[in-house]
Design a protein around this motif. Structure first.
Motif, mmCIF file in Angstrom:
data_model
loop_
_atom_site.group_PDB
_atom_site.id
_atom_site.type_symbol
_atom_site.label_atom_id
_atom_site.label_comp_id
_atom_site.label_asym_id
_atom_site.label_seq_id
_atom_site.Cartn_x
_atom_site.Cartn_y
_atom_site.Cartn_z
ATOM 1 N N SER A 49 0.818 -1.220 0.000
ATOM 2 C CA SER A 49 0.000 0.000 0.000
ATOM 3 C C SER A 49 0.848 1.265 0.000
ATOM 4 C CB SER A 49 -0.938 -0.003 1.216
ATOM 5 O OG SER A 49 -0.193 -0.090 2.426
ATOM 6 N N GLY A 97 -8.628 5.180 7.014
ATOM 7 C CA GLY A 97 -10.052 4.987 6.784
ATOM 8 C C GLY A 97 -10.899 5.867 7.688
ATOM 9 N N SER A 98 -12.129 5.402 7.927
ATOM 10 C CA SER A 98 -13.065 6.145 8.773
ATOM 11 C C SER A 98 -12.607 6.134 10.222
ATOM 12 C CB SER A 98 -14.452 5.506 8.658
ATOM 13 O OG SER A 98 -15.297 5.918 9.703
ATOM 14 N N LYS A 121 -14.849 3.752 12.336
ATOM 15 C CA LYS A 121 -14.492 2.340 12.122
ATOM 16 C C LYS A 121 -13.162 2.002 12.790
ATOM 17 C CE LYS A 121 -17.063 1.919 7.784
ATOM 18 N NZ LYS A 121 -16.988 1.750 6.320
ATOM 19 N N SER A 143 -10.670 -12.095 -0.134
ATOM 20 C CA SER A 143 -11.058 -10.863 -0.824
ATOM 21 C C SER A 143 -10.551 -10.854 -2.259
ATOM 22 C CB SER A 143 -10.517 -9.652 -0.061
ATOM 23 O OG SER A 143 -10.773 -8.455 -0.756
ATOM 24 N N ILE A 171 -12.998 -6.233 5.359
ATOM 25 C CA ILE A 171 -12.624 -5.614 4.079
ATOM 26 C C ILE A 171 -13.868 -5.130 3.341
ATOM 27 C CG2 ILE A 171 -11.623 -6.082 1.800
ATOM 28 C CD1 ILE A 171 -9.681 -7.997 3.211
ATOM 29 N N LYS A 172 -14.911 -5.948 3.315
ATOM 30 C CA LYS A 172 -16.144 -5.561 2.626
ATOM 31 C C LYS A 172 -16.806 -4.359 3.297
ATOM 32 C CE LYS A 172 -17.587 -7.466 -0.444
ATOM 33 N NZ LYS A 172 -17.280 -7.267 -1.870
ATOM 34 N N GLY A 226 -15.167 -2.013 4.732
ATOM 35 C CA GLY A 226 -14.249 -0.880 4.684
ATOM 36 C C GLY A 226 -13.561 -0.599 6.000
ATOM 37 N N CYS A 227 -13.421 -1.620 6.860
ATOM 38 C CA CYS A 227 -12.759 -1.453 8.153
ATOM 39 C C CYS A 227 -11.290 -1.836 8.022
ATOM 40 C CB CYS A 227 -13.413 -2.336 9.221
ATOM 41 S SG CYS A 227 -15.135 -1.927 9.560
ATOM 42 N N GLU A 228 -10.416 -0.971 8.482
ATOM 43 C CA GLU A 228 -8.982 -1.238 8.429
ATOM 44 C C GLU A 228 -8.612 -2.146 9.600
ATOM 45 O OE1 GLU A 228 -4.862 1.367 7.952
ATOM 46 O OE2 GLU A 228 -6.779 2.345 8.315
#
Length: 503
Positions: A88, A164-165, A168, A221, A430-431, A433-435
């Motif tokens: 990443s 991310g959020s 989350k 994933s 992952i689906k 959107g949580c890191e």
């Protein structure tokens, strides 16, 4: 003078035949992990943790460290040749690196990435060696209250700097803390939250969580996505030497990226990731020289700066781990797990009680950075052919290797079922959107926070005011509160989103 003496001790340890072999294997595996999209150093280290049981502690840590900074090197190869970052933190490299490759300048792009990584890795290791002793001396003044406050600051920093959020990230931290409570309570020995399952009386193993959430979760994933043919450059890479103008533009970018990465790598959260995007942003906002290619169209500075930053950040992320025993990111959390598995207590006492391990690990990083330069450029053709192998062909071998590794830790089939369960959980993360990195940090730091809080309260006879009456503890907690207040400001929120935004 003490630094030179310590480094000579470290090189004597790192230069033994076993450790040289381990450095080579770690760098080679790390490069392979970085080249192959969808694996990453966290999953690779989680998979290889069981394999380190047969190694001495210093060799085990050298192997895992080599995988980590080797992955930073390898990720640039995929980003440049395929426009698909293998790691990443190499995402920023793809903006200009792939455009250079399409223009027939893949060789100079790979050389810029390799040389920038080498310079940054060497400087980052030097910063680590120079800062280690003073910070360890400061850490010896830490009591239980200070360590608890420092861990609170680390968790808050991991939330604030997560890509991310925020909500989350907080949820993942809390979930990790709760998972750390499973098993025997450290003072009384009473089993908590085992739900009558005998295998949970000792808690959930770090290998099970890391391998499931990061390893199997990523595999599921990747397999769930439709396979699309990769645009791999089929022509051989020629002309690895950049032009004189490239060198003149690269050098300042490498120095700026190295300085930025050395500072940001220490921060909790994704230090190397944040450093690479920050370095690219700095270069993009620096004026173009006459005749220079615009950014996003194949500018060599857009390759050299982020690669320098993420490699410097990878090296300096060891500073809080080795001096304070606090992991700043998910990879360092796994390093804490590896140290614990080998009966090495993370923290400042490592430098005094086990100097061969401490300085041997630091010295091995210089050797590893040199090996990576020698490895990466000649093996470009091999990596290019490897990228053409369909991912689904690699999965059975990876899954089998993981299952054998996790079974070998306790010789218990229950662990294999747990890894499968956490793999499904990782896929759900992952689906959604949580890191998952904050979860691992919370899981590693949770028991340490509980232990230090109990000790602080025992010494203070149950007075919670000890956390704010001790100046250093109060300062760390105030810094944590300040971070929370700052990230709530609208201007900081927008800047935080911009830092992780891709063009």
């Amino acid at each position: 003078m003490d630094l030179l003496t310590n480094l000579s001790t470290g090189f004597a340890v790192a230069a033994t035949p076993l450790n040289l072999l381990v450095v080579f294997i770690g760098c080679l595996l790390g490069t392979l992990v970085g080249v192959l999209p969808g694996i990453g150093p966290v999953a690779a280290i989680a998979m290889l943790l069981p394999a380190t049981y047969a190694l001495p502690p210093v060799s085990a840590l050298i192997l895992l460290a080599g995988i980590y900074y080797g992955a930073q090197y390898g990720g640039s190869t995929t980003a440049i040749l395929v426009n698909l970052p293998g790691e990443s933190s190499s995402a920023a490299t793809a903006f200009d690196g792939y455009q250079m490759a399409r223009q027939g300048r893949a060789g100079p792009a790979l050389t810029a990435a390799g040389l920038g990584s080498f310079v940054a890795g060497c400087v980052g290791t030097l910063v680590l060696a120079a800062c280690a002793a003073p910070l360890a001396e400061v850490a010896f003044n830490f009591g239980p209250a200070e360590y608890f406050s420092l861990m609170v600051l680390g968790l808050v920093g991991a939330v604030v700097l997560a890509s991310g959020s925020l909500i989350k990230a907080i949820a993942m931290i809390i979930l990790g803390l709760l998972m750390g409570l499973v098993g025997g309570e450290m003072n009384s020995g009473v089993t908590r939250f085992s739900f009558g399952v005998p295998e949970l009386t000792d808690g959930i193993g770090v290998i099970v969580i890391a391998m499931g959430v990061f390893g199997y979760g990523e595999i599921i994933s990747n397999l769930s996505q439709p396979s699309s043919p990769r645009e791999v450059l089929t022509e051989p890479v020629h002309g690895l030497v950049p032009t004189l103008a490239d060198f003149q533009r690269m050098l300042p970018a490498v120095l700026r990226g190295t300085a930025l990465g050395s500072v940001l790598g220490v921060l909790p959260g994704g230090g190397a990731l944040l450093a690479s995007f920050a370095a690219y942003t700095v270069e993009r906002n620096t004026r173009l020289h006459p005749g220079e290619v615009p950014f996003g169209k194949g500018n060599v500075r857009g390759v050299a700066a982020p690669e320098s930053a993420n490699n410097a950040g990878a090296q300096t992320s060891f500073i809080p781990l080795l001096t304070l025993g606090i992991p700043p990111n998910a990879v360092m959390a796994l390093m804490v797990g590896a140290m614990t598995l080998h009966d090495v207590q993370p923290g400042p006492q490592v430098m005094t009680s086990n100097p061969q391990l401490f300085w041997g690990l630091i010295a091995s990083m210089w050797i590893g950075n040199l090996m990576l330069v020698v490895l990466n450029l000649p093996l470009v053709g091999v990596w290019r052919r490897l990228l053409a192998v369909p991912y689904r062909w690699l999965v059975p071998a990876i899954v089998l290797f993981c299952a054998i590794g996790v079974y070998s830790t306790n010789n218990d089939v229950f662990d294999i079922w747990m890894v499968g369960l956490f793999g499904v959980i990782g896929y759900v993360f992952i689906k959604l959107g949580c890191e998952p990195a904050p979860l691992l940090l919370g899981y590693i730091l949770g028991p340490m926070m509980e232990e230090n809080l109990r000790r602080a309260l025992l010494l203070a006879r149950g007075d919670w005011a000890v956390l704010i009456t001790r100046p250093l503890s109060a300062g760390l907690l105030a810094a944590a509160v300040l971070l929370v207040v700052m990230v709530a400001l609208p201007g900081v929120k927008s800047k935080r989103r911009e830092a992780f935004a891709a063009d």
